[in-house]
Write a protein that holds these residues in place. Structure first.
Motif, PDB file in Angstrom:
ATOM      1  N   ARG A  85      -4.677 -39.466 -14.945  1.00 57.18           N
ATOM      2  CA  ARG A  85      -3.917 -39.457 -15.476  1.00 57.18           C
ATOM      3  C   ARG A  85      -2.798 -40.775 -14.876  1.00 57.18           C
ATOM      4  O   ARG A  85      -2.609 -41.102 -15.808  1.00 57.18           O
ATOM      5  CB  ARG A  85      -3.296 -37.954 -15.002  1.00 57.18           C
ATOM      6  CG  ARG A  85      -3.398 -37.213 -15.698  1.00 57.18           C
ATOM      7  CD  ARG A  85      -2.773 -35.720 -14.875  1.00 57.18           C
ATOM      8  NE  ARG A  85      -2.337 -35.227 -14.564  1.00 57.18           N
ATOM      9  CZ  ARG A  85      -2.709 -34.305 -13.166  1.00 57.18           C
ATOM     10  NH1 ARG A  85      -3.906 -33.930 -13.248  1.00 57.18           N
ATOM     11  NH2 ARG A  85      -2.915 -33.828 -11.842  1.00 57.18           N
ATOM     12  N   GLU A  86      -3.109 -40.568 -13.419  1.00 54.51           N
ATOM     13  CA  GLU A  86      -2.838 -41.874 -13.405  1.00 54.51           C
ATOM     14  C   GLU A  86      -2.658 -43.278 -13.696  1.00 54.51           C
ATOM     15  O   GLU A  86      -2.414 -43.933 -13.861  1.00 54.51           O
ATOM     16  CB  GLU A  86      -3.258 -41.633 -11.799  1.00 54.51           C
ATOM     17  CG  GLU A  86      -2.656 -43.534 -10.578  1.00 54.51           C
ATOM     18  CD  GLU A  86      -2.893 -43.590  -9.269  1.00 54.51           C
ATOM     19  OE1 GLU A  86      -3.469 -43.916  -8.687  1.00 54.51           O
ATOM     20  OE2 GLU A  86      -4.278 -42.899  -9.535  1.00 54.51           O
ATOM     21  N   MET A  87      -4.522 -43.314 -14.232  1.00 56.29           N
ATOM     22  CA  MET A  87      -4.610 -44.524 -14.454  1.00 56.29           C
ATOM     23  C   MET A  87      -4.246 -44.602 -16.474  1.00 56.29           C
ATOM     24  O   MET A  87      -3.683 -46.060 -16.703  1.00 56.29           O
ATOM     25  CB  MET A  87      -6.256 -44.669 -15.170  1.00 56.29           C
ATOM     26  CG  MET A  87      -7.092 -44.821 -13.770  1.00 56.29           C
ATOM     27  SD  MET A  87      -8.448 -45.380 -13.641  1.00 56.29           S
ATOM     28  CE  MET A  87      -9.425 -45.775 -12.000  1.00 56.29           C
ATOM     29  N   ALA A  88      -3.728 -43.543 -17.150  1.00 61.03           N
ATOM     30  CA  ALA A  88      -3.349 -43.931 -18.189  1.00 61.03           C
ATOM     31  C   ALA A  88      -1.845 -43.388 -18.525  1.00 61.03           C
ATOM     32  O   ALA A  88      -0.811 -44.877 -18.639  1.00 61.03           O
ATOM     33  CB  ALA A  88      -3.340 -42.617 -19.123  1.00 61.03           C
ATOM     34  N   VAL A  89      -1.247 -43.244 -17.250  1.00 55.55           N
ATOM     35  CA  VAL A  89       0.010 -43.753 -17.290  1.00 55.55           C
ATOM     36  C   VAL A  89       0.821 -45.027 -16.382  1.00 55.55           C
ATOM     37  O   VAL A  89       1.298 -45.938 -16.899  1.00 55.55           O
ATOM     38  CB  VAL A  89       0.813 -43.121 -15.786  1.00 55.55           C
ATOM     39  CG1 VAL A  89       2.530 -43.259 -14.797  1.00 55.55           C
ATOM     40  CG2 VAL A  89       1.014 -41.203 -16.059  1.00 55.55           C
ATOM     41  N   ARG A  90      -0.306 -45.381 -16.002  1.00 48.27           N
ATOM     42  CA  ARG A  90      -0.058 -47.056 -15.362  1.00 48.27           C
ATOM     43  C   ARG A  90      -0.225 -48.119 -16.917  1.00 48.27           C
ATOM     44  O   ARG A  90      -0.080 -49.253 -16.642  1.00 48.27           O
ATOM     45  CB  ARG A  90      -1.286 -47.490 -14.622  1.00 48.27           C
ATOM     46  CG  ARG A  90      -0.815 -47.053 -13.048  1.00 48.27           C
ATOM     47  CD  ARG A  90      -1.533 -47.276 -11.606  1.00 48.27           C
ATOM     48  NE  ARG A  90      -1.518 -47.433 -10.542  1.00 48.27           N
ATOM     49  CZ  ARG A  90      -0.627 -47.234 -10.189  1.00 48.27           C
ATOM     50  NH1 ARG A  90       1.042 -48.013 -10.366  1.00 48.27           N
ATOM     51  NH2 ARG A  90       0.112 -47.066  -8.200  1.00 48.27           N
ATOM     52  N   ALA A  91      -1.253 -47.816 -17.452  1.00 48.37           N
ATOM     53  CA  ALA A  91      -1.738 -48.665 -18.708  1.00 48.37           C
ATOM     54  C   ALA A  91      -0.147 -47.881 -19.559  1.00 48.37           C
ATOM     55  O   ALA A  91      -0.160 -49.535 -20.793  1.00 48.37           O
ATOM     56  CB  ALA A  91      -3.039 -47.936 -19.432  1.00 48.37           C
ATOM     57  N   LEU A  92       0.458 -47.409 -19.659  1.00 52.70           N
ATOM     58  CA  LEU A  92       1.768 -46.910 -20.543  1.00 52.70           C
ATOM     59  C   LEU A  92       2.578 -47.611 -20.041  1.00 52.70           C
ATOM     60  O   LEU A  92       2.756 -48.452 -20.638  1.00 52.70           O
ATOM     61  CB  LEU A  92       1.548 -45.515 -19.987  1.00 52.70           C
ATOM     62  CG  LEU A  92       1.268 -44.500 -21.480  1.00 52.70           C
ATOM     63  CD1 LEU A  92       1.533 -43.047 -20.854  1.00 52.70           C
ATOM     64  CD2 LEU A  92       1.106 -44.304 -22.969  1.00 52.70           C
ATOM     65  N   GLY A  93       2.873 -48.287 -19.406  1.00 51.01           N
ATOM     66  CA  GLY A  93       3.383 -48.890 -18.358  1.00 51.01           C
ATOM     67  C   GLY A  93       2.822 -50.681 -18.740  1.00 51.01           C
ATOM     68  O   GLY A  93       4.482 -51.437 -18.919  1.00 51.01           O
ATOM     69  N   ALA A  94       2.058 -50.904 -18.825  1.00 55.60           N
ATOM     70  CA  ALA A  94       1.239 -52.490 -19.116  1.00 55.60           C
ATOM     71  C   ALA A  94       2.087 -52.154 -20.497  1.00 55.60           C
ATOM     72  O   ALA A  94       1.500 -53.354 -21.413  1.00 55.60           O
ATOM     73  CB  ALA A  94       0.309 -52.335 -19.028  1.00 55.60           C
ATOM     74  N   VAL A  95       2.283 -51.257 -20.998  1.00 55.32           N
ATOM     75  CA  VAL A  95       1.662 -52.078 -22.553  1.00 55.32           C
ATOM     76  C   VAL A  95       3.518 -52.391 -22.862  1.00 55.32           C
ATOM     77  O   VAL A  95       3.583 -53.005 -23.937  1.00 55.32           O
ATOM     78  CB  VAL A  95       2.071 -50.279 -23.755  1.00 55.32           C
ATOM     79  CG1 VAL A  95       2.827 -50.176 -25.079  1.00 55.32           C
ATOM     80  CG2 VAL A  95       0.711 -49.630 -23.276  1.00 55.32           C
ATOM     81  N   GLY A  96       5.029 -51.802 -21.923  1.00 53.58           N
ATOM     82  CA  GLY A  96       6.204 -52.282 -22.253  1.00 53.58           C
ATOM     83  C   GLY A  96       6.972 -52.097 -23.567  1.00 53.58           C
ATOM     84  O   GLY A  96       7.840 -52.848 -24.013  1.00 53.58           O
ATOM     85  N   SER A  97       6.952 -50.791 -23.810  1.00 54.41           N
ATOM     86  CA  SER A  97       7.407 -50.271 -25.034  1.00 54.41           C
ATOM     87  C   SER A  97       8.612 -49.380 -24.773  1.00 54.41           C
ATOM     88  O   SER A  97       7.739 -48.481 -24.171  1.00 54.41           O
ATOM     89  CB  SER A  97       6.317 -50.420 -25.847  1.00 54.41           C
ATOM     90  OG  SER A  97       6.514 -48.896 -26.789  1.00 54.41           O
ATOM     91  N   GLY A  98       9.636 -49.331 -25.288  1.00 56.35           N
ATOM     92  CA  GLY A  98      10.337 -48.271 -24.999  1.00 56.35           C
ATOM     93  C   GLY A  98      10.247 -47.078 -25.717  1.00 56.35           C
ATOM     94  O   GLY A  98      10.967 -45.620 -26.023  1.00 56.35           O
ATOM     95  N   ASP A  99       8.657 -46.731 -26.571  1.00 58.11           N
ATOM     96  CA  ASP A  99       8.438 -46.033 -27.079  1.00 58.11           C
ATOM     97  C   ASP A  99       9.172 -44.256 -26.994  1.00 58.11           C
ATOM     98  O   ASP A  99       8.755 -43.632 -25.555  1.00 58.11           O
ATOM     99  CB  ASP A  99       7.101 -45.747 -27.837  1.00 58.11           C
ATOM    100  CG  ASP A  99       6.785 -45.049 -28.877  1.00 58.11           C
ATOM    101  OD1 ASP A  99       6.698 -43.817 -28.512  1.00 58.11           O
ATOM    102  OD2 ASP A  99       6.262 -45.085 -29.969  1.00 58.11           O
TER     103      ASP A  99
END
Length: 414
Positions: free
Chosen positions: A240-254
């Motif tokens: 969950r932690e790694m997925a959350v960090r990856a979502l932040g790296a996407v850089g989208s306000g989706d």
């Protein structure tokens, strides 16, 4: 003073031409110049050692006479000395023990310096790839992770590492798997095909690595985004932690991403909560819908969450002002306090926040005059336009409003 000593002194000159002239003169002196720089690497002054290492880097790949001194400099107490020694060693045409020592010291560098120092491996060529492929077989996951991270910046010159990186994509350690996926994106032109196939892997760690790398390739990639969203709710906290960090790296306000990150602020695992606070900050103003969840998280008194949450709130910027104003009325005192803090910090840097506060105060339905006056006073000089409104409030029927207006005027020097 000998000629070489004069050139060493000129390495510290203010004029770039003098410094470059000194480097060229030391280069022309060949072995004698390198030996003089090697002696300077043992200077008592850190700046002198750093300048010597810098000069050896500028001289280029033929500094074999100074290699022993550069290797010793890798353990120097001064960060600049270590950095320039790394860069100089990275330009060596020969590999062997010098290259091995370079890779060893890179493992222990902090992340910020590592990103810069890895560039030194470009000039080390095939020798660096061979050394790093050996590291990729290490029993230590930390070493394997470093090797994958270091291979990426070498680009297509490290194409022989692709099979090993594809294997590392399925590593038992999630961090190694993610580093391998990112390296494939940097090295392999056909990386997208490889990663899309990995999205269907039975292991969630592999799917996470593939989705994160694909999202970096294309922030609009719905398959990658959906994969990360699903993994952000996985039963294992580390994933969950790694997925959350990856979502932040996407850089989208989706909207779906913001909802997932906002939920993660209340995750049962502390590391996931911290990761979510930091990830929201990477989205900047696009994350303004997460303003209130950030305030709620900050109000939970988790000191190690505050830094990321505060930084994220400020990165959202003035667009968060309406939500912060609304939160001033929260029945939870700490939420209101953090909302006021956000308005003060943003208001001192952005006229738009002050305008938002004045618009709210100008509304007949406003019930937050006292706390908003207090905020205006703490904002200071940028809130000078509020002076007429504050002066009128001195005759208000509410004693708290009058007191807040008086204090704000005092702070504004009016």
């Amino acid at each position: 003073m000998s000629g070489l000593d004069a050139h060493l002194k000129n390495l510290h000159a203010d004029e770039a031409a003098s410094r470059e002239g000194a480097v060229q003169a030391l280069k022309d002196a060949d072995a004698a110049g390198q030996e003089a720089l090697a002696r300077a690497l043992a200077s008592e002054e850190p700046q002198g050692r750093a300048k010597a290492a810098w000069a050896l880097w500028r001289i280029g790949p033929d500094v074999k006479h100074a290699v022993p001194a550069l290797l010793r400099a890798l353990a120097d107490d001064d960060g600049d000395v270590r950095y320039w020694a790394v860069c100089a060693l990275g330009r060596l045409r020969a590999g062997g023990s010098a290259l091995h020592a370079l890779i060893e010291v890179l493992k222990d560098m902090d992340e910020g310096l590592l990103r810069d120092a890895l560039e030194a491996l470009h000039d080390a060529g095939a020798g660096a790839v061979a050394e790093l492929l050996e590291e990729l077989e290490s029993e230590d996951p930390g070493v394997r992770h470093f090797a994958a991270v270091a291979l990426g910046p070498l680009g297509e010159s490290a194409s022989e590492a692709v099979p090993a990186l594809v294997a590392a994509l399925h590593d038992d350690d999630p961090g190694v798997s993610q580093a391998a996926a990112r390296a494939l994106v940097q090295i392999e032109p056909d990386a997208e095909r490889i990663l899309r196939a990995a999205l269907a892997d039975e292991r969630p760690e592999v799917r996470l690595a593939a989705a994160g790398a694909l999202a970096l390739l294309d922030t609009e990639d719905s398959a990658a985004r959906d994969g990360l969203l699903a993994l952000s709710a996985h039963e294992e906290a580390e994933l969950r932690e790694m997925a959350v960090r990856a979502l932040g790296a996407v850089g989208s306000g989706d909207e779906a991403i913001l909802q997932a990150l906002s939920r993660a602020l209340g995750d049962r695992d502390r590391k996931v909560r911290i990761a979510a606070a930091e990830a929201i900050g990477r989205l900047g103003p696009a994350a303004h819908a997460a303003t209130r969840p950030l305030l709620d998280a900050m109000a939970r008194s988790e000191w190690d969450l505050w830094e990321g949450a505060r930084s994220s709130l400020l990165s959202i910027g003035p667009i968060a002002a309406p939500d912060l104003i609304e939160a001033l009325a929260s029945p939870a005192p700490k939420v209101a306090q953090w909302a006021a803090w956000g308005l003060e910090r943003l208001g001192a840097e952005s006229p738009e926040v002050v305008r938002s506060i004045l618009r709210e105060l100008g509304s007949p339905a406003c019930v937050l005059r006292a706390p908003l006056f207090e905020v205006l006073g703490r904002i200071g000089e940028p809130a000078k336009d509020a002076v007429p409104m504050l002066t009128d409030a001195l005759a208000d029927g509410d004693e708290r409003v009058r007191e807040a207006a008086r204090e704000a005027l005092r702070r504004l020097g009016a």
